[in-house]
Write a protein that holds these residues in place. Structure first.
Motif, PDB file in Angstrom:
ATOM      1  N   UNK A 109       1.065  -1.771   0.036  1.00 49.97           N
ATOM      2  CA  UNK A 109      -0.090  -0.134  -0.441  1.00 49.97           C
ATOM      3  C   UNK A 109       1.109   1.229  -0.171  1.00 49.97           C
ATOM      4  N   UNK A 110       2.280   1.188   0.366  1.00 54.63           N
ATOM      5  CA  UNK A 110       2.803   2.345   0.993  1.00 54.63           C
ATOM      6  C   UNK A 110       3.422   2.493  -0.754  1.00 54.63           C
ATOM      7  N   UNK A 111       3.742   2.125  -1.439  1.00 55.64           N
ATOM      8  CA  UNK A 111       4.276   1.923  -2.720  1.00 55.64           C
ATOM      9  C   UNK A 111       3.751   2.540  -4.208  1.00 55.64           C
ATOM     10  N   UNK A 112       2.458   2.170  -3.251  1.00 58.36           N
ATOM     11  CA  UNK A 112       0.925   2.847  -4.460  1.00 58.36           C
ATOM     12  C   UNK A 112       0.555   2.746  -5.123  1.00 58.36           C
ATOM     13  N   UNK A 113       1.346   0.540  -5.774  1.00 58.95           N
ATOM     14  CA  UNK A 113       0.808   0.793  -7.402  1.00 58.95           C
ATOM     15  C   UNK A 113      -0.946  -0.069  -7.246  1.00 58.95           C
ATOM     16  N   UNK A 114      -1.208   0.213  -5.911  1.00 59.44           N
ATOM     17  CA  UNK A 114      -2.634  -0.353  -6.060  1.00 59.44           C
ATOM     18  C   UNK A 114      -3.134  -1.319  -5.407  1.00 59.44           C
ATOM     19  N   UNK A 115      -4.406  -1.659  -4.854  1.00 65.45           N
ATOM     20  CA  UNK A 115      -4.819  -2.436  -3.730  1.00 65.45           C
ATOM     21  C   UNK A 115      -4.698  -3.835  -4.517  1.00 65.45           C
ATOM     22  N   UNK A 116      -4.902  -4.460  -5.741  1.00 64.25           N
ATOM     23  CA  UNK A 116      -4.754  -5.280  -5.701  1.00 64.25           C
ATOM     24  C   UNK A 116      -3.774  -5.483  -6.270  1.00 64.25           C
ATOM     25  N   UNK A 117      -2.236  -4.900  -6.939  1.00 60.27           N
ATOM     26  CA  UNK A 117      -0.629  -4.834  -6.509  1.00 60.27           C
ATOM     27  C   UNK A 117      -0.881  -5.048  -5.037  1.00 60.27           C
ATOM     28  N   UNK A 118      -0.877  -4.522  -4.304  1.00 64.66           N
ATOM     29  CA  UNK A 118      -1.253  -4.692  -3.105  1.00 64.66           C
ATOM     30  C   UNK A 118      -1.073  -6.370  -2.156  1.00 64.66           C
ATOM     31  N   UNK A 119      -1.998  -6.641  -2.818  1.00 63.42           N
ATOM     32  CA  UNK A 119      -2.117  -8.173  -2.469  1.00 63.42           C
ATOM     33  C   UNK A 119      -1.415  -9.226  -2.674  1.00 63.42           C
ATOM     34  N   UNK A 120      -1.016  -9.253  -4.063  1.00 57.52           N
ATOM     35  CA  UNK A 120       0.316  -9.184  -4.464  1.00 57.52           C
ATOM     36  C   UNK A 120       1.359  -9.549  -3.853  1.00 57.52           C
ATOM     37  N   UNK A 349      -2.786 -11.179 -14.873  1.00 58.91           N
ATOM     38  CA  UNK A 349      -4.190 -10.147 -15.054  1.00 58.91           C
ATOM     39  C   UNK A 349      -4.010  -8.263 -15.077  1.00 58.91           C
ATOM     40  N   UNK A 350      -3.260  -8.091 -16.048  1.00 58.74           N
ATOM     41  CA  UNK A 350      -2.423  -7.134 -16.249  1.00 58.74           C
ATOM     42  C   UNK A 350      -2.688  -5.944 -15.101  1.00 58.74           C
ATOM     43  N   UNK A 351      -1.835  -6.394 -14.360  1.00 57.37           N
ATOM     44  CA  UNK A 351      -1.625  -5.441 -12.764  1.00 57.37           C
ATOM     45  C   UNK A 351      -0.327  -4.392 -13.395  1.00 57.37           C
ATOM     46  N   UNK A 352       0.007  -3.256 -12.507  1.00 55.11           N
ATOM     47  CA  UNK A 352       0.894  -3.355 -12.716  1.00 55.11           C
ATOM     48  C   UNK A 352       2.082  -3.260 -13.046  1.00 55.11           C
ATOM     49  N   UNK A 353       2.637  -2.615 -14.347  1.00 51.94           N
ATOM     50  CA  UNK A 353       4.278  -2.938 -15.368  1.00 51.94           C
ATOM     51  C   UNK A 353       5.237  -2.852 -14.044  1.00 51.94           C
ATOM     52  N   UNK A 354       5.676  -2.453 -13.758  1.00 49.54           N
ATOM     53  CA  UNK A 354       5.972  -2.805 -12.351  1.00 49.54           C
ATOM     54  C   UNK A 354       6.836  -3.547 -11.446  1.00 49.54           C
ATOM     55  N   UNK A 355       4.951  -4.792 -11.493  1.00 49.55           N
ATOM     56  CA  UNK A 355       5.205  -5.571 -10.166  1.00 49.55           C
ATOM     57  C   UNK A 355       6.437  -6.272 -10.929  1.00 49.55           C
ATOM     58  N   UNK A 356       6.196  -6.699 -12.167  1.00 47.18           N
ATOM     59  CA  UNK A 356       7.564  -8.246 -12.643  1.00 47.18           C
ATOM     60  C   UNK A 356       8.694  -7.622 -12.469  1.00 47.18           C
ATOM     61  N   UNK A 357       9.384  -6.841 -12.763  1.00 47.08           N
ATOM     62  CA  UNK A 357      10.840  -6.161 -12.586  1.00 47.08           C
ATOM     63  C   UNK A 357      11.268  -6.360 -11.332  1.00 47.08           C
ATOM     64  N   UNK A 358       9.914  -5.643 -10.647  1.00 46.51           N
ATOM     65  CA  UNK A 358      10.500  -5.599  -8.844  1.00 46.51           C
ATOM     66  C   UNK A 358      10.434  -7.009  -8.093  1.00 46.51           C
ATOM     67  N   UNK A 359       9.168  -7.956  -8.610  1.00 47.62           N
ATOM     68  CA  UNK A 359      10.050  -9.755  -8.292  1.00 47.62           C
ATOM     69  C   UNK A 359      10.598 -10.215  -7.984  1.00 47.62           C
ATOM     70  N   UNK A 360      10.826  -9.845  -9.840  1.00 44.86           N
ATOM     71  CA  UNK A 360      12.130 -10.356 -10.043  1.00 44.86           C
ATOM     72  C   UNK A 360      13.412  -9.902  -9.294  1.00 44.86           C
ATOM     73  N   UNK A 361      13.504  -8.777  -9.433  1.00 50.03           N
ATOM     74  CA  UNK A 361      15.060  -7.940  -8.705  1.00 50.03           C
ATOM     75  C   UNK A 361      14.868  -8.356  -6.818  1.00 50.03           C
ATOM     76  N   UNK A 362      13.776  -8.486  -6.609  1.00 54.26           N
ATOM     77  CA  UNK A 362      13.232  -8.756  -4.993  1.00 54.26           C
ATOM     78  C   UNK A 362      14.213  -9.927  -4.891  1.00 54.26           C
ATOM     79  N   UNK A 363      13.643 -11.277  -5.820  1.00 53.98           N
ATOM     80  CA  UNK A 363      13.988 -12.183  -5.664  1.00 53.98           C
ATOM     81  C   UNK A 363      15.125 -12.905  -6.043  1.00 53.98           C
TER      82      UNK A 363
END
Length: 398
Positions: A109-120, A349-363
């Motif tokens: 929620x803090x990064x503000x990418x959306x509610x569904x993104x926050x759940x992911x 699901x077509x969520x925010x495009x920043x999710x995929x690179x964030x998850x890859x980098x974080x992991x």
């Protein structure tokens, strides 16, 4: 892919993972991040030679790595070990999930990418990698440590939570209001887990007859079939294939053939686990991670803090000392396969495009950093006061 191309890609993947890991171990690096690094270097997203253009081509073979890793871990423990820990093991897992998933949701929620993104992001940050944790326990020779059963308990609780979380998240990401579908998924997952638990508790004699053979060749074929079949059925019932493999290993751990199975599964576990981590590296796009570098750094710091707190609480709940608390915190630090599943769901699901690179980098950061720091947990623990020893001294004072 033609057969010749597939064989070249598969053989090259094994060889590349082995060579890079061999070079890295000479300077004291653990094999897990090195296998992943080999996947990044020889993957389709890095300039140069790409051994595999489509990571999905290795999907089934790579899945065998996770199956054999968790199958082996199940063999190392018995249901009595888990039951004897009882409520404390469950409480440790619940505490870990509450802290990490809660922290992940707050970060989302803090990064503000959306509610569904926050759940992911809650799932990505909250759930550790069963594959990496298992490999670490094996590689570091800690399966016999007192805290390893507690770590196992956390993994089991996480996998149960994972099945429920995915069942809830899928209709949310698809935008469908499908409480009935989610309830059916819950029921199927719980029913399957109950059947496996009952089999582990009371069906050992039946399973023993199935694997009772003096021929090593036939034993290998039988336990391999059981592990893969159970993992596949678990996946169909909405339970992680990893927990299915773990449960059948747990069932076989009580049979007379268990010592032989542990010995025979070693080469299968090591070979396919290497390919699992290599395939994981193939999916990473290094260039895209720069745009979300700061969120990655912040998430890594949050995860480290939350794991330290959760490890300390879990150790306290189970009357363990500082050394065990540090081992728990750092062993379960790495993130991996579950985060990738969520990344795939987010893309679909077509969520925010920043999710995929964030998850890859974080992991990737935690998959590299986690095993490195976990292998040095004992020197780190020696720098800290041992509350376990102080507690023992207080008990001795009349």
């Amino acid at each position: 892919m033609a057969l010749g191309d597939a064989l070249i890609a598969l053989g090259g993947s094994f060889l590349a993972a082995g060579i890079i890991a061999r070079l890295g171990t000479r300077i004291g690096l653990p094999t897990i991040p090195l296998f992943m690094l080999a996947g990044v270097i020889f993957g389709p997203h890095t300039p140069g030679l790409a051994l595999v253009e489509n990571p999905a081509d290795l999907k089934v073979i790579a899945a065998l790595g996770l199956i054999f890793l968790l199958f082996y871990l199940g063999l190392e423990f018995s249901l009595d070990d888990l039951v004897s820990g009882g409520r404390r093991l469950v409480m440790a897992g619940v505490v870990y999930i509450l802290l990490n998933v809660g922290g992940g949701l707050a970060f989302g929620f803090a990064v503000g990418w959306g509610t569904r993104e926050a759940l992911v992001l809650a799932g990505v940050i909250g759930i550790s990698s069963s594959a990496i944790v298992t490999k670490l326990l094996v590689d570091l020779g800690r399966l016999g440590n007192p805290e390893s059963r507690l770590i196992l308990g956390i993994i089991v609780v996480e996998d149960v939570f994972l099945a429920l979380y995915l069942a809830v998240l899928q209709p949310v990401l698809s935008g469908a209001d499908s409480f009935a579908a989610a309830a059916i998924s819950f029921g199927k997952a719980f029913a399957f887990l109950l059947v496996l638990t009952a089999l582990a508790r009371w069906g050992t004699r039946l399973v023993s007859k199935l694997v009772n053979t003096r021929d090593d060749e036939l034993l290998v074929v039988t336990f391999t079939g059981l592990a893969i079949l159970t993992a596949g059925v678990a996946e169909e019932f909405g339970v992680s294939d990893a927990i299915g493999a773990f449960m059948i290993g747990l069932i076989l751990s009580s049979t007379k053939a268990a010592p032989r199975i542990r010995r025979l599964v070693h080469p299968l576990r090591d070979a396919f686990a290497a390919l699992f981590f290599f395939a994981f590296g193939l999916s990473i796009e290094p260039g895209d991670m720069l745009s979300v570098a700061w969120p990655i750094v912040i998430a890594v710091v949050i995860t480290l803090v939350l794991n330290v707190v959760a490890g300390a609480l879990a150790a306290r709940l189970n009357s363990l000392g500082t050394s065990e608390a540090v081992n728990i915190s750092l062993t379960v630090l790495s993130r991996g396969e579950f985060a990738l599943i969520l990344a795939t769901m987010a893309l679909a699901a077509g969520l925010d495009g920043r999710l995929a690179p964030f998850i890859a980098g974080y992991v990737l950061v935690l998959a590299l950093f986690g095993p490195l720091i976990a292998s040095r947990s004992e020197p780190i623990a020696r720098l800290l006061p041992d509350w376990g020893r102080r507690a023992e001294k207080r008990e001795l004072v009349p």
